[in-house]
Design a protein around this motif. Structure first.
Motif, short mmCIF file in Angstrom:
data_model
loop_
_atom_site.label_atom_id
_atom_site.label_comp_id
_atom_site.label_asym_id
_atom_site.label_seq_id
_atom_site.Cartn_x
_atom_site.Cartn_y
_atom_site.Cartn_z
N SER A 201 -7.61 84.73 92.40
CA SER A 201 -6.37 85.38 91.74
C SER A 201 -5.03 84.45 92.18
N ASP A 202 -4.09 84.50 91.41
CA ASP A 202 -2.77 83.54 91.51
C ASP A 202 -3.34 82.15 91.53
N ASP B 147 -9.56 89.13 87.37
CA ASP B 147 -8.85 87.89 87.43
C ASP B 147 -9.66 86.76 86.73
#
Length: 416
Positions: A255-256, A295
């Motif tokens: 994620s991110d 994600d």
């Protein structure tokens, strides 16, 4: 080096994840770096990020005392930190500060094994470093030509550093273009071999490499560690129906993921774009398995892999669930023909998954009559090697062959 991990839980951020899981992941990221000892980890609640120091003044002082008491040499902040915030925090705490992007870059730099992987990391690191050029030290003060009384100001050190980085980026991109070209040649060579490509994708630490090793007998690094695999590894595998496929193990998603890395590793993930079948491996035992799957889907979409691509979903790590949860997941998976509950560690469910992969890769075959001049013996030999010839009739000028083949095999034949 002794490290402190901080996860800023910013209430004004509507997209924020559950802080306890985010902190666990941040600690796991830190553990993926060698010679780093995480001595403390905290989730810090904030109404909003402070522009200059990220945290409030009281929290800054509290953390300063903690850094001194625990002899901390590095503070890892699980989130974006601006160059100004990084400089100010390092000044306040008297130690090195690294944000999430910087940490992931460090891990990638430590793990990249192939030439392309190393170059991709360098490119992403330079892109990140370019944003970090702030007036933090005296050598970044403006320099002047001569005594500064006559003529305009000279080039600033920041401008010189930026120019040096831009030149390095240009040089690496040239080197990368050569490497990517070589990989393209390898792919075109594989295109002549009518083997479908099956790509394993999934969140980092989902068990892709363990599954890859079980299926191929390879010795890919498979540890309970984030980003254990960074460079795509490919091996040939024979499925239960006798079909030969090329299995590709890819870098884990997260994620991110920093935007620099999504762009920089696009070439590394080209195997996914070329795949005939994508197998999405999920850690079904993880409390946030659904969020991790989202994600992965988002990054696949960013890479241009749409829903129309042939995909199977594999729910891995069944062995980590208690019997009741295992049974519930198995029932849930059985309701969907594209989902398979397995354990890459114990082998449970692997046979059913392989059968499904075989069925997904069994495209329709068409019968074609080919007329080959006698001098094209190499093409004739290739057709026989692949077991595609149903009948053969030798004429005066040509050999007439009846073949049954897939569209992929036809394409490979035309490329000969």
């Amino acid at each position: 080096m002794r490290a402190l991990v901080l996860h800023p839980d910013i209430k004004s951020d509507r997209t924020r994840r559950a802080p306890e899981f985010a902190l666990d992941e941040a600690v796991a990221l830190a553990a993926a770096l060698p010679d780093l000892e995480v001595v403390d980890a905290q989730s810090v609640r904030l109404p909003r990020a402070q522009p200059g120091l990220l945290f409030g003044k009281g929290k800054i002082n509290e953390l300063h005392d903690l850094v001194e008491a625990l002899d901390i040499g590095l503070v890892l902040i699980d989130g974006p930190v601006t160059p100004v915030q990084q400089r100010n925090l390092e000044k306040e705490w008297g130690c090195k500060v690294l944000d999430r992007t910087g940490l992931i870059l460090e891990i990638f730099a430590d793990r990249a094994a192939t030439r392309e992987g190393v170059l991709q990391v360098e490119l992403a690191a330079l892109s990140y470093q370019r944003t970090r050029l702030v007036r933090a030290w005296t050598h970044l003060e403006r320099q002047r030509g001569g005594l500064g009384f006559v003529g305009g100001p000279g080039e600033t050190q920041i401008e010189a550093d930026r120019r040096a980085i831009d030149e390095a980026v240009t040089r690496i991109k040239r080197q990368l273009a050569k490497v990517v070209k070589t990989r393209a040649l390898h792919r075109s060579a594989r295109a002549k071999v009518p083997y479908p490509i099956v790509a394993l994708v999934g969140y980092t630490n989902a068990g892709k490499s363990t599954l890859f090793n079980r299926l191929t007998g390879a010795d890919v690094m498979a540890k309970d560690m984030l980003f254990a695999t960074l460079d795509p590894t490919m091996r040939s595998v024979t499925l239960p129906d006798g079909t030969d496929v090329i299995l590709s193990d890819t870098v884990g998603f997260i994620s991110d993921l920093p935007t620099q890395l999504v762009a920089a590793f696009r070439a590394t993930l080209e195997e996914v774009l070329d795949a005939d079948l994508i197998v999405h491996v999920r850690d079904i035992s993880h409390p946030q398995t659904a969020e991790q799957a989202e994600d992965v889907h988002k990054i696949l979409a960013d890479l241009g892999v749409g829903e129309q691509s042939a995909q199977l979903e594999v729910w891995n790590k069944l062995d980590l669930l208690d019997p009741d949860a295992q049974a519930a997941r198995q029932v849930e998976a059985d309701r969907n023909e594209a989902i398979f509950a397995i354990s890459a560690l114990t082998g449970e469910g692997i046979d059913e998954m392989l059968t499904a992969i075989s069925q997904s890769l069994s495209p329709p075959r068409t019968e074609t009559v080919l007329e080959l001049p006698h001098h094209e013996g190499r093409k004739r030999a290739w057709l026989f090697e692949q077991g595609l010839v149903e009948a053969e009739e030798t004429g005066q000028d040509v050999t007439r062959l009846t073949v049954r083949w897939t569209a992929r095999q036809q394409k490979a034949f035309r490329a000969l």
